[in-house]
Design a protein around this motif. Structure first.
Motif, PDB file in Angstrom:
ATOM      1  N   UNK A  73       0.722  -1.183   0.005  1.00 28.62           N
ATOM      2  CA  UNK A  73      -0.022   0.012   0.005  1.00 28.62           C
ATOM      3  C   UNK A  73       0.921   1.158  -0.018  1.00 28.62           C
ATOM      4  N   UNK A  74       0.932   2.151  -1.027  1.00 29.29           N
ATOM      5  CA  UNK A  74       1.367   3.363  -0.950  1.00 29.29           C
ATOM      6  C   UNK A  74       0.522   4.194  -0.754  1.00 29.29           C
ATOM      7  N   UNK A  75       1.092   5.188   0.072  1.00 23.62           N
ATOM      8  CA  UNK A  75       0.124   6.500   0.584  1.00 23.62           C
ATOM      9  C   UNK A  75       0.843   7.752   0.488  1.00 23.62           C
ATOM     10  N   UNK A  76       0.020   8.577  -0.020  1.00 20.28           N
ATOM     11  CA  UNK A  76       0.817  10.156  -0.064  1.00 20.28           C
ATOM     12  C   UNK A  76       1.430  10.447   1.137  1.00 20.28           C
ATOM     13  N   UNK A  77       2.289  11.333   0.559  1.00 24.96           N
ATOM     14  CA  UNK A  77       3.110  12.210   1.722  1.00 24.96           C
ATOM     15  C   UNK A  77       2.694  13.510   1.455  1.00 24.96           C
ATOM     16  N   UNK A  78       2.557  14.393   2.574  1.00 22.72           N
ATOM     17  CA  UNK A  78       2.194  15.672   2.168  1.00 22.72           C
ATOM     18  C   UNK A  78       3.680  16.567   2.848  1.00 22.72           C
ATOM     19  N   UNK A  79       4.174  17.319   1.867  1.00 24.61           N
ATOM     20  CA  UNK A  79       5.170  18.140   2.108  1.00 24.61           C
ATOM     21  C   UNK A  79       4.718  19.672   2.112  1.00 24.61           C
ATOM     22  N   UNK A  80       4.394  20.168   3.060  1.00 24.14           N
ATOM     23  CA  UNK A  80       3.753  21.603   3.267  1.00 24.14           C
ATOM     24  C   UNK A  80       4.886  22.527   2.542  1.00 24.14           C
ATOM     25  N   UNK A  81       4.348  23.481   1.764  1.00 27.97           N
ATOM     26  CA  UNK A  81       5.327  24.448   1.466  1.00 27.97           C
ATOM     27  C   UNK A  81       5.424  25.701   2.403  1.00 27.97           C
ATOM     28  N   UNK A  97      -7.293   3.649   6.827  1.00 29.80           N
ATOM     29  CA  UNK A  97      -8.486   2.900   7.251  1.00 29.80           C
ATOM     30  C   UNK A  97      -9.206   2.344   6.013  1.00 29.80           C
ATOM     31  N   UNK A  98      -9.308   3.329   5.093  1.00 29.48           N
ATOM     32  CA  UNK A  98      -9.910   2.733   3.660  1.00 29.48           C
ATOM     33  C   UNK A  98      -9.097   1.783   2.839  1.00 29.48           C
ATOM     34  N   UNK A  99      -7.582   1.982   2.917  1.00 33.39           N
ATOM     35  CA  UNK A  99      -6.901   0.920   2.145  1.00 33.39           C
ATOM     36  C   UNK A  99      -6.504  -0.190   3.112  1.00 33.39           C
ATOM     37  N   UNK A 100      -6.676  -0.015   4.299  1.00 29.02           N
ATOM     38  CA  UNK A 100      -6.556  -1.267   5.307  1.00 29.02           C
ATOM     39  C   UNK A 100      -7.731  -2.244   4.849  1.00 29.02           C
ATOM     40  N   UNK A 101      -8.923  -1.668   4.592  1.00 27.56           N
ATOM     41  CA  UNK A 101     -10.134  -2.757   4.311  1.00 27.56           C
ATOM     42  C   UNK A 101      -9.717  -3.393   2.822  1.00 27.56           C
TER      43      UNK A 101
END
Length: 86
Positions: free
Chosen positions: A12-20, A40-44
């Motif tokens: 499962x690859x999740x996005x990572x936020x890099x705040x500017x 939670x959604x991807x865990x399902x």
């Protein structure tokens, strides 16, 4: 069939936020809540995939056929059904 194994490799690859620049507290709270729901959604999806693999293993273990070719056809059909059910 004996010793049936249904191996599952889940990634499962999740996005990572890099705040500017300066971090906006409101945006950070939104991101944290969003990411928690996404996990939670991807865990399902993972749970359903593992359950499908377990069901496929049981189905394959129960197959009986008069020839190896017939058994192979039944096994492929069972696998196809398992994939379509996801």
């Amino acid at each position: 069939l004996e010793d049936v194994v249904a191996a599952v490799d889940v990634r499962v690859e999740l996005p990572r936020w890099m705040p500017p620049g300066a971090r906006d507290a409101r945006a950070a709270r939104w991101w944290t809540a969003y990411r928690a729901r996404l996990v939670e959604h991807e865990g399902e999806h993972v749970r359903l995939t593992l359950a499908s693999a377990a069901a496929l293993r049981a189905t394959l273990a129960a197959l009986r056929a008069p020839t190896c070719d017939a058994l192979e056809q039944q096994a492929h059909a069972a696998g196809d059904r398992a994939v379509l059910a996801l």
